[in-house]
Write a protein that holds these residues in place. Structure first.
Motif, PDB file in Angstrom:
ATOM      1  N   VAL A  69       0.940  -1.153  -0.011  1.00  0.00           N
ATOM      2  CA  VAL A  69       0.028  -0.129   0.024  1.00  0.00           C
ATOM      3  C   VAL A  69       0.705   1.030  -0.218  1.00  0.00           C
ATOM      4  O   VAL A  69       1.888   1.368   0.863  1.00  0.00           O
ATOM      5  CB  VAL A  69      -0.966  -0.099   1.201  1.00  0.00           C
ATOM      6  N   CYS A  70       0.810   2.054  -0.986  1.00  0.00           N
ATOM      7  CA  CYS A  70       2.009   2.998  -1.100  1.00  0.00           C
ATOM      8  C   CYS A  70       1.407   4.476  -1.947  1.00  0.00           C
ATOM      9  O   CYS A  70       0.393   4.349  -2.546  1.00  0.00           O
ATOM     10  CB  CYS A  70       3.049   2.744  -1.838  1.00  0.00           C
ATOM     11  N   THR A  71       2.088   5.327  -1.556  1.00  0.00           N
ATOM     12  CA  THR A  71       1.762   6.747  -2.395  1.00  0.00           C
ATOM     13  C   THR A  71       2.625   6.658  -3.705  1.00  0.00           C
ATOM     14  O   THR A  71       3.397   5.834  -3.930  1.00  0.00           O
ATOM     15  CB  THR A  71       2.247   7.759  -1.490  1.00  0.00           C
ATOM     16  N   ASP A  72       2.565   7.814  -4.592  1.00  0.00           N
ATOM     17  CA  ASP A  72       3.041   7.837  -5.808  1.00  0.00           C
ATOM     18  C   ASP A  72       4.632   7.879  -5.633  1.00  0.00           C
ATOM     19  O   ASP A  72       5.403   7.880  -6.671  1.00  0.00           O
ATOM     20  CB  ASP A  72       2.521   8.645  -6.684  1.00  0.00           C
ATOM     21  N   GLY A  73       5.169   8.307  -4.553  1.00  0.00           N
ATOM     22  CA  GLY A  73       6.490   8.589  -4.207  1.00  0.00           C
ATOM     23  C   GLY A  73       7.281   7.308  -4.418  1.00  0.00           C
ATOM     24  O   GLY A  73       8.302   7.353  -4.785  1.00  0.00           O
ATOM     25  N   LEU A  74       6.543   6.176  -4.314  1.00  0.00           N
ATOM     26  CA  LEU A  74       7.090   4.812  -4.551  1.00  0.00           C
ATOM     27  C   LEU A  74       6.840   4.288  -5.945  1.00  0.00           C
ATOM     28  O   LEU A  74       7.696   3.970  -6.688  1.00  0.00           O
ATOM     29  CB  LEU A  74       6.440   3.848  -3.548  1.00  0.00           C
ATOM     30  N   TRP A  75       5.589   4.225  -6.282  1.00  0.00           N
ATOM     31  CA  TRP A  75       5.235   3.734  -7.503  1.00  0.00           C
ATOM     32  C   TRP A  75       5.832   4.581  -8.739  1.00  0.00           C
ATOM     33  O   TRP A  75       5.764   3.974  -9.870  1.00  0.00           O
ATOM     34  CB  TRP A  75       3.728   3.569  -7.881  1.00  0.00           C
ATOM     35  N   ASN A  76       6.191   5.547  -8.543  1.00  0.00           N
ATOM     36  CA  ASN A  76       6.762   6.473  -9.724  1.00  0.00           C
ATOM     37  C   ASN A  76       8.085   5.834 -10.252  1.00  0.00           C
ATOM     38  O   ASN A  76       8.524   5.811 -11.243  1.00  0.00           O
ATOM     39  CB  ASN A  76       7.066   7.879  -9.213  1.00  0.00           C
ATOM     40  N   TYR A  77       8.586   4.974  -9.312  1.00  0.00           N
ATOM     41  CA  TYR A  77       9.842   4.138  -9.556  1.00  0.00           C
ATOM     42  C   TYR A  77       9.714   2.654  -9.821  1.00  0.00           C
ATOM     43  O   TYR A  77      10.500   1.865 -10.086  1.00  0.00           O
ATOM     44  CB  TYR A  77      10.731   4.332  -8.374  1.00  0.00           C
ATOM     45  N   ALA A  78       8.440   2.185  -9.713  1.00  0.00           N
ATOM     46  CA  ALA A  78       7.982   0.667 -10.014  1.00  0.00           C
ATOM     47  C   ALA A  78       6.716   0.735 -10.309  1.00  0.00           C
ATOM     48  O   ALA A  78       5.735   0.261  -9.563  1.00  0.00           O
ATOM     49  CB  ALA A  78       8.226  -0.027  -8.754  1.00  0.00           C
ATOM     50  N   GLU A  79       6.531   1.436 -11.407  1.00  0.00           N
ATOM     51  CA  GLU A  79       4.792   1.519 -11.600  1.00  0.00           C
ATOM     52  C   GLU A  79       4.186   0.378 -12.089  1.00  0.00           C
ATOM     53  O   GLU A  79       3.046   0.107 -11.475  1.00  0.00           O
ATOM     54  CB  GLU A  79       4.564   2.528 -12.743  1.00  0.00           C
ATOM     55  N   ALA A  80       4.578  -0.594 -12.912  1.00  0.00           N
ATOM     56  CA  ALA A  80       3.879  -1.718 -13.435  1.00  0.00           C
ATOM     57  C   ALA A  80       3.964  -2.733 -12.256  1.00  0.00           C
ATOM     58  O   ALA A  80       5.007  -2.869 -11.389  1.00  0.00           O
ATOM     59  CB  ALA A  80       4.471  -2.275 -14.703  1.00  0.00           C
ATOM     60  N   ALA A  81       2.914  -3.578 -11.989  1.00  0.00           N
ATOM     61  CA  ALA A  81       2.886  -4.610 -11.013  1.00  0.00           C
ATOM     62  C   ALA A  81       4.272  -5.428 -10.935  1.00  0.00           C
ATOM     63  O   ALA A  81       4.764  -5.937 -10.025  1.00  0.00           O
ATOM     64  CB  ALA A  81       1.690  -5.366 -11.081  1.00  0.00           C
ATOM     65  N   GLU A  82       4.600  -5.901 -12.232  1.00  0.00           N
ATOM     66  CA  GLU A  82       5.856  -6.671 -12.477  1.00  0.00           C
ATOM     67  C   GLU A  82       7.239  -5.816 -11.692  1.00  0.00           C
ATOM     68  O   GLU A  82       8.057  -6.497 -11.310  1.00  0.00           O
ATOM     69  CB  GLU A  82       6.189  -7.167 -13.819  1.00  0.00           C
ATOM     70  N   GLU A  83       7.226  -4.471 -12.102  1.00  0.00           N
ATOM     71  CA  GLU A  83       8.137  -3.858 -11.619  1.00  0.00           C
ATOM     72  C   GLU A  83       8.149  -3.683 -10.189  1.00  0.00           C
ATOM     73  O   GLU A  83       9.325  -4.040  -9.373  1.00  0.00           O
ATOM     74  CB  GLU A  83       8.385  -2.638 -12.078  1.00  0.00           C
ATOM     75  N   MET A  84       6.956  -3.688  -9.565  1.00  0.00           N
ATOM     76  CA  MET A  84       6.958  -3.713  -7.907  1.00  0.00           C
ATOM     77  C   MET A  84       7.302  -4.928  -7.459  1.00  0.00           C
ATOM     78  O   MET A  84       8.042  -4.788  -6.302  1.00  0.00           O
ATOM     79  CB  MET A  84       5.357  -3.219  -7.625  1.00  0.00           C
ATOM     80  N   ALA A  85       7.040  -5.962  -8.138  1.00  0.00           N
ATOM     81  CA  ALA A  85       7.170  -7.400  -7.643  1.00  0.00           C
ATOM     82  C   ALA A  85       8.882  -7.524  -7.646  1.00  0.00           C
ATOM     83  O   ALA A  85       9.346  -8.395  -6.710  1.00  0.00           O
ATOM     84  CB  ALA A  85       6.362  -8.662  -8.512  1.00  0.00           C
ATOM     85  N   GLU A  86       9.538  -7.095  -8.442  1.00  0.00           N
ATOM     86  CA  GLU A  86      10.950  -7.023  -8.513  1.00  0.00           C
ATOM     87  C   GLU A  86      11.640  -6.570  -7.459  1.00  0.00           C
ATOM     88  O   GLU A  86      12.805  -7.197  -7.126  1.00  0.00           O
ATOM     89  CB  GLU A  86      11.358  -6.583  -9.726  1.00  0.00           C
ATOM     90  N   VAL A  87      11.067  -5.501  -6.823  1.00  0.00           N
ATOM     91  CA  VAL A  87      11.752  -4.725  -5.876  1.00  0.00           C
ATOM     92  C   VAL A  87      11.234  -5.203  -4.344  1.00  0.00           C
ATOM     93  O   VAL A  87      12.026  -4.789  -3.297  1.00  0.00           O
ATOM     94  CB  VAL A  87      11.646  -3.413  -6.102  1.00  0.00           C
ATOM     95  N   VAL A  88      10.165  -5.961  -4.473  1.00  0.00           N
ATOM     96  CA  VAL A  88       9.721  -6.487  -3.111  1.00  0.00           C
ATOM     97  C   VAL A  88      10.631  -7.554  -2.775  1.00  0.00           C
ATOM     98  O   VAL A  88      10.516  -8.640  -3.592  1.00  0.00           O
ATOM     99  CB  VAL A  88       8.187  -6.894  -3.184  1.00  0.00           C
ATOM    100  N   PRO A  89      11.160  -7.862  -1.540  1.00  0.00           N
ATOM    101  CA  PRO A  89      12.066  -8.954  -1.115  1.00  0.00           C
ATOM    102  C   PRO A  89      11.132 -10.198  -1.080  1.00  0.00           C
ATOM    103  O   PRO A  89       9.901 -10.320  -0.954  1.00  0.00           O
ATOM    104  CB  PRO A  89      12.475  -8.526   0.416  1.00  0.00           C
ATOM    105  N   LEU A  90      11.864 -11.099  -1.455  1.00  0.00           N
ATOM    106  CA  LEU A  90      11.207 -12.673  -1.514  1.00  0.00           C
ATOM    107  C   LEU A  90      10.565 -13.042  -0.042  1.00  0.00           C
ATOM    108  O   LEU A  90       9.575 -13.794   0.205  1.00  0.00           O
ATOM    109  CB  LEU A  90      12.161 -13.803  -1.881  1.00  0.00           C
ATOM    110  N   ASP A  91      11.329 -12.488   1.085  1.00  0.00           N
ATOM    111  CA  ASP A  91      10.813 -12.951   2.265  1.00  0.00           C
ATOM    112  C   ASP A  91       9.811 -11.938   2.980  1.00  0.00           C
ATOM    113  O   ASP A  91       9.917 -11.609   4.190  1.00  0.00           O
ATOM    114  CB  ASP A  91      12.023 -12.962   3.369  1.00  0.00           C
ATOM    115  N   ALA A  92       9.256 -11.145   2.129  1.00  0.00           N
ATOM    116  CA  ALA A  92       8.197  -9.887   2.666  1.00  0.00           C
ATOM    117  C   ALA A  92       7.297 -10.214   3.619  1.00  0.00           C
ATOM    118  O   ALA A  92       6.937  -9.587   4.602  1.00  0.00           O
ATOM    119  CB  ALA A  92       7.749  -9.301   1.477  1.00  0.00           C
TER     120      ALA A  92
END
Length: 467
Positions: free
Chosen positions: A403-426
């Motif tokens: 759950v985030c503001t555009d201050g984060l998703w500006n750097y990981a806009e697509a769902a696939e991009e967000m998944a790439e930066v979310v740690p595997l042990d989240a």
């Protein structure tokens, strides 16, 4: 989170207070701004507001293992369609969420204009301003030589007297009541510049970023127990509208009000989707009240208007995931096993989203436009019409909700991009994951305030209990 090697500045003026600089300065002599961390000029623009509306949910979701939610007021506009990839779920109207591959190109998205017309009543309360305001030392602040903390004698640090704090820069001077170091004059971080909170089943981090003079984001996280004793975890994230007056107060009031409303409604057995809808309305009332109250301090800008913010929230139970939002803050779903695609669970109330929904631009074209971040829905007394969005999902596997503001998703806009930066042990380390995500935004330039909450699904048993 973000490390940079110190470099002599090539700037002529401090980006924080506009004071003239000397060649080779590493810190501003007036406000103590760290000149080695000045990033490239941002490509985004301050958020502005545009009048517009979105359809209201026509009825509560059906077919869930919850008490039947009360039917909201009727609307002549059909319920919005939410894209949720392969996750089984229901939209605000109780219909099955369509798969992106099968959704027809002519379906109208929330806030969309099938005719291709742009939303009416664009509001520019004031011209977009620079991210920084001058931060001059207060009158009567002690003058004296500015000490470079990188060359100061750190061994000379002493324990400050009770009730005082040491400077975070030189580590030797005491901080006065105005928040400045008595030794080097460095302005100390404010309470909201960087915030972290960790509960057993949810964590959140918020940071001012590298370009703004204050943090206009806010969050609230908590957990409670449902009538059957099972846990429900709550995460609310709000982003103050930069073109509005007192946006930091708006986001704080909205996050607290929505969180309190959910903690009051969920233990009573209120359907979680209905509880989310009502919580957003309660948050809107809290923001509206700020327009009636006098400001707590003088604003730097000469013009005043109604405080405003966006809101996105999530409620996670052992079997159900609910999201609700107004504006362009977002929620993403990332499965733990990464065997199925991640998904964005929200649709922006923004100019760019309307252009894409109307078929007038591709997503890449719309978000590259300087008007992309103009929002068409927000919380505030001057909102054209408040229409909260809600959606419910029943994921078939463990995952995390970002759950985030555009201050984060500006750097990981697509769902696939967000998944790439979310740690595997989240799911096991939500606080660490939130810290990593904030660090990703800062490493990308930190052009905006950044706030993120990480909520594991399903809600773990230890999540029960009010917090």
């Amino acid at each position: 989170m973000m490390s940079q090697m110190p470099q002599p500045t090539a700037l002529s003026r401090c980006p924080s207070c506009e004071e003239p600089l000397e060649a080779g300065d590493r810190f501003c002599g007036a406000c103590g701004y760290d000149l080695s961390a000045v990033p490239a000029p941002p490509q985004d623009h301050p958020t502005i507001t545009m009048n517009g509306s979105s359809p209201r949910p026509s009825e509560a979701a059906a077919g869930l293992d919850w008490p039947l939610a009360p039917e909201p007021a009727s609307s002549d506009t059909p319920a919005p369609v939410h894209r949720a990839a392969d996750i089984r779920g229901l939209d605000s109207g109780g219909s099955e969420l369509p798969h992106p591959d099968t959704e027809s190109a002519g379906v109208q998205q929330p806030g969309g204009h099938p005719s291709g017309a742009q939303p009416s009543g664009v509001r520019f309360d004031r011209r977009p301003e620079a991210d920084e305001y001058p931060l001059a030392p207060p009158a009567g602040a002690p003058a004296g030589p500015v000490v470079d903390p990188r060359t100061a004698d750190l061994g000379a640090s002493v324990t400050p007297p009770a009730g005082t704090k040491l400077c975070v820069a030189c580590r030797s001077g005491h901080v006065d009541s105005d928040g400045y170091c008595e030794n080097c004059g460095h302005a100390q971080p404010r309470e909201r510049d960087h915030m972290e909170q960790e509960l057993g089943a949810v964590s959140a981090v918020s940071d001012r970023g590298l370009r703004h003079h204050r943090n206009e984001d806010a969050f609230a996280i908590s957990s409670t127990a449902l009538p059957d004793g099972s846990p429900a975890v709550v995460a609310i994230v709000c982003d103050g509208v930069s073109s509005a007056t007192r946006p930091d107060e708006a986001s704080l009031a909205a996050s607290r009000a929505a969180n309190e409303a959910l903690l009051a409604a969920l233990p009573l057995g209120t359907h979680p989707q209905q509880a989310m809808h009502e919580a957003i309305l309660t948050a809107a009332e809290a923001v509206n009240a700020l327009a009636e109250a006098p400001p707590a301090h003088e604003e730097h800008a000469p013009h005043q208007n109604a405080p405003a913010c966006t809101l996105v929230g999530a409620v996670v139970t052992p079997t159900l995931l609910i999201v609700g939002w107004v504006g362009d803050s977002r929620a993403y779903w990332v499965p733990v096993d990464r065997a199925t695609p991640p998904a964005r669970l929200t649709e922006d109330d923004s100019w760019a989203a309307q252009m894409v929904a109307a078929g007038l631009m591709s997503e890449a074209q719309a978000y590259a436009d300087e008007r992309a971040h103009a929002i068409t829905g927000w919380l505030g007394a001057d909102a054209y019409e408040l229409e909260p969005h809600t959606a419910s999902f029943k994921p078939d596997r463990p995952g995390v909700v970002v759950v985030c503001t555009d201050g984060l998703w500006n750097y990981a806009e697509a769902a696939e991009e967000m998944a790439e930066v979310v740690p595997l042990d989240a799911a096991e380390r939500p606080l660490h994951s939130a810290q990593v995500l904030v660090g990703h935004a800062l490493d990308g330039g930190g052009h905006d305030n950044v706030t993120v909450a990480v909520v594991p699904f399903p809600a773990p048993p230890q999540g029960a209990g009010s917090a």
